[in-house]
Write a protein that holds these residues in place. Structure first.
Motif, PDB file in Angstrom:
ATOM      1  N   ARG A  77      -0.711  -2.821  -0.837  1.00  0.00           N
ATOM      2  CA  ARG A  77      -1.973  -3.025   0.361  1.00  0.00           C
ATOM      3  C   ARG A  77      -1.322  -4.535   1.008  1.00  0.00           C
ATOM      4  O   ARG A  77      -1.050  -4.950   2.126  1.00  0.00           O
ATOM      5  CB  ARG A  77      -2.948  -3.641  -0.463  1.00  0.00           C
ATOM      6  CG  ARG A  77      -3.115  -4.624  -1.108  1.00  0.00           C
ATOM      7  CD  ARG A  77      -4.227  -4.295  -1.897  1.00  0.00           C
ATOM      8  NE  ARG A  77      -4.740  -6.011  -2.750  1.00  0.00           N
ATOM      9  CZ  ARG A  77      -4.501  -6.188  -3.704  1.00  0.00           C
ATOM     10  NH1 ARG A  77      -3.333  -5.073  -4.865  1.00  0.00           N
ATOM     11  NH2 ARG A  77      -3.730  -7.063  -4.571  1.00  0.00           N
ATOM     12  N   ASN A  80       1.407  -4.883   4.194  1.00  0.00           N
ATOM     13  CA  ASN A  80       1.359  -4.890   6.067  1.00  0.00           C
ATOM     14  C   ASN A  80      -0.524  -4.466   5.910  1.00  0.00           C
ATOM     15  O   ASN A  80      -1.038  -3.768   5.274  1.00  0.00           O
ATOM     16  CB  ASN A  80       2.148  -4.185   6.607  1.00  0.00           C
ATOM     17  CG  ASN A  80       1.550  -3.890   8.573  1.00  0.00           C
ATOM     18  OD1 ASN A  80       0.999  -2.732   8.579  1.00  0.00           O
ATOM     19  ND2 ASN A  80       2.640  -3.913   8.857  1.00  0.00           N
ATOM     20  N   GLY A  82      -1.669  -2.129   8.312  1.00  0.00           N
ATOM     21  CA  GLY A  82      -1.666  -0.396   8.172  1.00  0.00           C
ATOM     22  C   GLY A  82      -2.120   0.053   6.683  1.00  0.00           C
ATOM     23  O   GLY A  82      -2.592   1.113   6.880  1.00  0.00           O
ATOM     24  N   ILE A  83      -1.268  -0.528   5.434  1.00  0.00           N
ATOM     25  CA  ILE A  83      -1.093  -0.003   4.447  1.00  0.00           C
ATOM     26  C   ILE A  83      -2.647  -0.359   4.357  1.00  0.00           C
ATOM     27  O   ILE A  83      -3.300   0.959   3.242  1.00  0.00           O
ATOM     28  CB  ILE A  83      -0.479  -0.783   3.521  1.00  0.00           C
ATOM     29  CG1 ILE A  83       1.168  -0.240   3.700  1.00  0.00           C
ATOM     30  CG2 ILE A  83      -0.238  -0.062   2.502  1.00  0.00           C
ATOM     31  CD1 ILE A  83       1.661   0.645   4.240  1.00  0.00           C
ATOM     32  N   GLY A 168      -3.958   3.051  10.258  1.00  0.00           N
ATOM     33  CA  GLY A 168      -3.558   2.183   9.506  1.00  0.00           C
ATOM     34  C   GLY A 168      -1.550   2.310  10.206  1.00  0.00           C
ATOM     35  O   GLY A 168      -1.050   1.650  10.067  1.00  0.00           O
ATOM     36  N   PHE A 172       1.195   0.275  10.908  1.00  0.00           N
ATOM     37  CA  PHE A 172       2.433   0.360  10.281  1.00  0.00           C
ATOM     38  C   PHE A 172       3.660   0.322  10.838  1.00  0.00           C
ATOM     39  O   PHE A 172       5.048  -0.420  10.844  1.00  0.00           O
ATOM     40  CB  PHE A 172       1.644   0.926   8.085  1.00  0.00           C
ATOM     41  CG  PHE A 172       3.752   1.321   7.798  1.00  0.00           C
ATOM     42  CD1 PHE A 172       3.520  -0.111   7.040  1.00  0.00           C
ATOM     43  CD2 PHE A 172       4.445   2.379   7.350  1.00  0.00           C
ATOM     44  CE1 PHE A 172       5.011  -0.073   5.943  1.00  0.00           C
ATOM     45  CE2 PHE A 172       5.642   1.966   6.654  1.00  0.00           C
ATOM     46  CZ  PHE A 172       5.690   0.971   5.508  1.00  0.00           C
ATOM     47  N   HIS A 175       5.025  -1.680  13.133  1.00  0.00           N
ATOM     48  CA  HIS A 175       5.575  -3.022  12.668  1.00  0.00           C
ATOM     49  C   HIS A 175       6.641  -2.933  12.080  1.00  0.00           C
ATOM     50  O   HIS A 175       8.145  -3.526  11.945  1.00  0.00           O
ATOM     51  CB  HIS A 175       4.446  -3.154  11.411  1.00  0.00           C
ATOM     52  CG  HIS A 175       4.868  -4.482  10.738  1.00  0.00           C
ATOM     53  ND1 HIS A 175       4.748  -6.151  11.153  1.00  0.00           N
ATOM     54  CD2 HIS A 175       5.913  -5.338   9.708  1.00  0.00           C
ATOM     55  CE1 HIS A 175       5.469  -6.992  10.464  1.00  0.00           C
ATOM     56  NE2 HIS A 175       5.729  -6.264   9.177  1.00  0.00           N
ATOM     57  N   SER A 189       7.272  -5.367  -0.483  1.00  0.00           N
ATOM     58  CA  SER A 189       5.908  -5.363  -0.894  1.00  0.00           C
ATOM     59  C   SER A 189       5.770  -6.995  -2.112  1.00  0.00           C
ATOM     60  O   SER A 189       5.150  -7.592  -2.749  1.00  0.00           O
ATOM     61  CB  SER A 189       4.820  -4.523  -1.967  1.00  0.00           C
ATOM     62  OG  SER A 189       4.075  -4.680  -2.420  1.00  0.00           O
TER      63      SER A 189
END
Length: 195
Positions: A77, A80, A82-83, A168, A172, A175, A189
């Motif tokens: 998570r 980004n 978006g995630i 989302g 993502f 980006h 991550s």
């Protein structure tokens, strides 16, 4: 609609002079989970009409897929925003399916824009992932109740969760394609967790 969202996001990324090279350098935590879940879901979808035992197990299998998918998205998570939005969208879909026996409720009124055969298939239980939305459906507003038609090229009935998921996905992909110009700028991550 998720597949449509991915294609549209990539096309817009190209229009914004982005590149797909950033995808090659992404590093997800437990990255093996996503392709495995996709494979299982495809197999269930393909064989549920051919084998009764697959159709019988489809609801719990989809619930397991959702749970593992949510764990995967939660682990990543911080990569980004978006995630995180994708996680929220999947969670909304999971909630409505979980409280309704593992099936996504579909509004037959909204489904009038679709091929009549689709509505009949749902009524007859031929779509293992879907069920007819009724007065007894719990949190039905989270089901597939939003019809999408012209000017959208493909008629569909979607959920609030689907919309959040696609937002989302869009954020993502933008980006990754537009904001990431060099491999060293791609944050994994794991790197973010260590900050």
């Amino acid at each position: 609609m998720v597949f449509d969202g991915i294609i549209l996001s990539i096309l817009i990324g190209f229009l914004r002079r982005g590149s797909i090279k950033g995808f090659a350098y992404l590093s997800f935590r437990a990255g093996w989970i996503f392709p495995l879940l996709l494979l299982v879901e495809i197999l269930v979808f393909v064989f549920q009409t051919s084998y009764s035992w697959v159709a019988t197990l489809s609801a719990p299998l989809f619930m397991i897929i959702y749970i593992v998918g949510l764990i995967f998205l939660w682990l990543n998570r911080k990569m980004n925003i978006g995630i995180l939005l994708l996680f929220i969208g999947v969670l909304l879909n999971f909630i409505v399916m979980f409280v309704n026996g593992g099936r996504m409720p579909v509004s037959l009124e909204a489904a009038t824009i679709l091929d009549p055969a689709y509505a009949e298939a749902i009524k007859n239980g031929l779509y293992g992932k879907h069920a007819v939305l009724t007065d007894h459906t719990l949190v039905g507003f989270l089901g597939d109740v939003i019809p999408i038609t012209d000017p959208y090229p493909k008629d569909q009935v979607i959920s609030i969760g689907d919309i959040v998921m696609n937002i989302g996905i869009f954020i993502f992909i933008q980006h990754v394609m537009v904001k990431t110009n060099h491999p060293e700028e791609v944050l994994t991550s794991t790197q973010i967790e260590g900050r």
